[in-house]
Write a protein that holds these residues in place. Structure first.
Motif, PDB file in Angstrom:
ATOM      1  N   ASP A  12      42.635  53.089  35.265  1.00 54.75           N
ATOM      2  CA  ASP A  12      43.337  54.117  36.037  1.00 54.75           C
ATOM      3  C   ASP A  12      42.550  54.640  37.234  1.00 54.75           C
ATOM      4  O   ASP A  12      42.972  55.594  37.883  1.00 54.75           O
ATOM      5  CB  ASP A  12      43.724  55.290  35.124  1.00 54.75           C
ATOM      6  CG  ASP A  12      44.867  54.937  34.191  1.00 54.75           C
ATOM      7  OD1 ASP A  12      45.687  54.076  34.551  1.00 54.75           O
ATOM      8  OD2 ASP A  12      44.934  55.519  33.089  1.00 54.75           O
ATOM      9  N   ASP A  13      41.412  54.012  37.547  1.00 51.11           N
ATOM     10  CA  ASP A  13      40.605  54.492  38.662  1.00 51.11           C
ATOM     11  C   ASP A  13      41.322  54.374  40.007  1.00 51.11           C
ATOM     12  O   ASP A  13      41.195  55.224  40.863  1.00 51.11           O
ATOM     13  CB  ASP A  13      39.268  53.743  38.730  1.00 51.11           C
ATOM     14  CG  ASP A  13      38.350  54.112  37.570  1.00 51.11           C
ATOM     15  OD1 ASP A  13      38.694  55.032  36.797  1.00 51.11           O
ATOM     16  OD2 ASP A  13      37.294  53.471  37.427  1.00 51.11           O
ATOM     17  N   GLU A  14      42.070  53.291  40.186  1.00 59.44           N
ATOM     18  CA  GLU A  14      42.804  53.087  41.427  1.00 59.44           C
ATOM     19  C   GLU A  14      44.293  53.309  41.142  1.00 59.44           C
ATOM     20  O   GLU A  14      44.827  52.809  40.170  1.00 59.44           O
ATOM     21  CB  GLU A  14      42.587  51.658  41.938  1.00 59.44           C
ATOM     22  CG  GLU A  14      43.218  51.383  43.273  1.00 59.44           C
ATOM     23  CD  GLU A  14      43.020  49.934  43.719  1.00 59.44           C
ATOM     24  OE1 GLU A  14      43.716  49.546  44.668  1.00 59.44           O
ATOM     25  OE2 GLU A  14      42.218  49.210  43.120  1.00 59.44           O
ATOM     26  N   ARG A  15      44.947  54.076  42.003  1.00 63.39           N
ATOM     27  CA  ARG A  15      46.366  54.397  41.798  1.00 63.39           C
ATOM     28  C   ARG A  15      47.178  54.084  43.052  1.00 63.39           C
ATOM     29  O   ARG A  15      46.647  54.029  44.149  1.00 63.39           O
ATOM     30  CB  ARG A  15      46.537  55.871  41.447  1.00 63.39           C
ATOM     31  CG  ARG A  15      45.919  56.244  40.121  1.00 63.39           C
ATOM     32  CD  ARG A  15      46.137  57.730  39.832  1.00 63.39           C
ATOM     33  NE  ARG A  15      45.527  58.106  38.584  1.00 63.39           N
ATOM     34  CZ  ARG A  15      46.141  58.097  37.415  1.00 63.39           C
ATOM     35  NH1 ARG A  15      47.396  57.717  37.343  1.00 63.39           N
ATOM     36  NH2 ARG A  15      45.520  58.465  36.320  1.00 63.39           N
ATOM     37  N   ILE A  21      51.550  52.202  36.558  1.00 61.98           N
ATOM     38  CA  ILE A  21      51.382  51.213  35.485  1.00 61.98           C
ATOM     39  C   ILE A  21      50.673  51.890  34.320  1.00 61.98           C
ATOM     40  O   ILE A  21      49.580  52.437  34.490  1.00 61.98           O
ATOM     41  CB  ILE A  21      50.551  50.004  35.959  1.00 61.98           C
ATOM     42  CG1 ILE A  21      51.194  49.365  37.199  1.00 61.98           C
ATOM     43  CG2 ILE A  21      50.400  48.982  34.840  1.00 61.98           C
ATOM     44  CD1 ILE A  21      50.338  48.296  37.853  1.00 61.98           C
ATOM     45  N   THR A  22      51.311  51.881  33.159  1.00 65.53           N
ATOM     46  CA  THR A  22      50.683  52.402  31.950  1.00 65.53           C
ATOM     47  C   THR A  22      50.694  51.302  30.890  1.00 65.53           C
ATOM     48  O   THR A  22      51.542  50.407  30.911  1.00 65.53           O
ATOM     49  CB  THR A  22      51.391  53.666  31.425  1.00 65.53           C
ATOM     50  OG1 THR A  22      52.784  53.397  31.291  1.00 65.53           O
ATOM     51  CG2 THR A  22      51.197  54.842  32.359  1.00 65.53           C
ATOM     52  N   LEU A  23      49.755  51.399  29.973  1.00 69.11           N
ATOM     53  CA  LEU A  23      49.551  50.343  28.985  1.00 69.11           C
ATOM     54  C   LEU A  23      49.703  50.861  27.567  1.00 69.11           C
ATOM     55  O   LEU A  23      49.412  52.018  27.286  1.00 69.11           O
ATOM     56  CB  LEU A  23      48.137  49.755  29.142  1.00 69.11           C
ATOM     57  CG  LEU A  23      47.731  49.294  30.539  1.00 69.11           C
ATOM     58  CD1 LEU A  23      46.277  48.848  30.548  1.00 69.11           C
ATOM     59  CD2 LEU A  23      48.640  48.180  31.021  1.00 69.11           C
ATOM     60  N   PHE A  49      49.267  45.577  42.438  1.00 73.54           N
ATOM     61  CA  PHE A  49      49.870  45.119  41.189  1.00 73.54           C
ATOM     62  C   PHE A  49      49.106  43.913  40.631  1.00 73.54           C
ATOM     63  O   PHE A  49      48.744  43.885  39.454  1.00 73.54           O
ATOM     64  CB  PHE A  49      51.341  44.780  41.459  1.00 73.54           C
ATOM     65  CG  PHE A  49      52.122  44.311  40.262  1.00 73.54           C
ATOM     66  CD1 PHE A  49      52.050  44.961  39.043  1.00 73.54           C
ATOM     67  CD2 PHE A  49      52.961  43.209  40.370  1.00 73.54           C
ATOM     68  CE1 PHE A  49      52.806  44.529  37.944  1.00 73.54           C
ATOM     69  CE2 PHE A  49      53.715  42.778  39.297  1.00 73.54           C
ATOM     70  CZ  PHE A  49      53.634  43.429  38.077  1.00 73.54           C
ATOM     71  N   GLN A  50      48.835  42.933  41.471  1.00 77.92           N
ATOM     72  CA  GLN A  50      48.124  41.731  41.013  1.00 77.92           C
ATOM     73  C   GLN A  50      46.709  42.053  40.534  1.00 77.92           C
ATOM     74  O   GLN A  50      46.256  41.514  39.521  1.00 77.92           O
ATOM     75  CB  GLN A  50      48.088  40.677  42.113  1.00 77.92           C
ATOM     76  CG  GLN A  50      49.420  39.997  42.311  1.00 77.92           C
ATOM     77  CD  GLN A  50      49.355  38.845  43.294  1.00 77.92           C
ATOM     78  OE1 GLN A  50      48.336  38.184  43.424  1.00 77.92           O
ATOM     79  NE2 GLN A  50      50.456  38.598  43.986  1.00 77.92           N
TER      80      GLN A  50
END
Length: 183
Positions: A12-15, A21-23, A49-50
């Motif tokens: 979650d460091d980069e948003r 995106i959650t897991l 995303f990639q």
């Protein structure tokens, strides 16, 4: 759902405000993770995303379930990203399942001809069973060549599902016995 950083340190460091995106880990299937997508995927955020999904695969998760219920839009570049993930996990014995995909997003997959490459499921249970039971046995009636019921154009279906005729653009459905109907 647990904290994504707990599953993959630094996840979650980069948003990106356009795509959240959650897991969620699934212990019932080895190396399986459920990825919840909220927002849209286009040319501008596809690199983000990639990078995020590559980080997931590098952490050892190769059975990827993308929950697309809150995914509002996917451009052709976004669909290309899903193809990259498929190529990334297949050699490692993994696969990709798209779950609860919205009709307008599914139509983009169909129009670009990518719906046949992905395992698209309607429920979490179906997605998990896909991995638990392995890939479905190939049905002997497919591939099936048939004429479009509207314009008679010769078409080829590799598996059951819905798609659009390349000639008249009618939406067609083909069931597991290769019976073709409109819609």
């Amino acid at each position: 759902m647990i904290n994504s950083n707990a599953l993959i340190p630094g996840f979650d460091d980069e948003r990106d405000d356009s795509l959240k995106i959650t897991l969620d880990k699934n212990d019932g299937v080895p190396h399986c993770i459920i990825i919840y997508l909220n927002g849209y995927i286009d040319t501008y955020n596809s690199n983000f995303f990639q990078k995020k999904i590559t980080k997931i695969v590098e952490a050892g998760y190769v059975n990827l379930i993308f929950n697309c219920s809150a995914l509002n839009y996917v451009s052709s570049t976004g669909i290309g990203s899903f193809t990259v993930f498929l190529k990334l996990v297949k050699p490692k014995g993994g696969d990709v399942v798209l779950l609860e995909i919205q009709p307008k997003v599914y139509e983009v997959f169909q129009l670009l001809g990518f719906s046949q490459f992905f395992n698209i499921k309607d429920s979490s249970e179906e997605a998990l069973n896909f991995f638990k039971n392995g890939a479905p046995v190939v049905n002997s009636v497919f591939p099936k060549i048939f004429g479009c019921p509207v314009c008679s154009k010769k078409l080829r279906a590799t598996k059951p599902g819905r798609f659009r005729c390349s000639e008249c653009k009618s939406i067609l459905a083909i069931d597991s016995q290769a019976t073709v109907t409109l819609g």
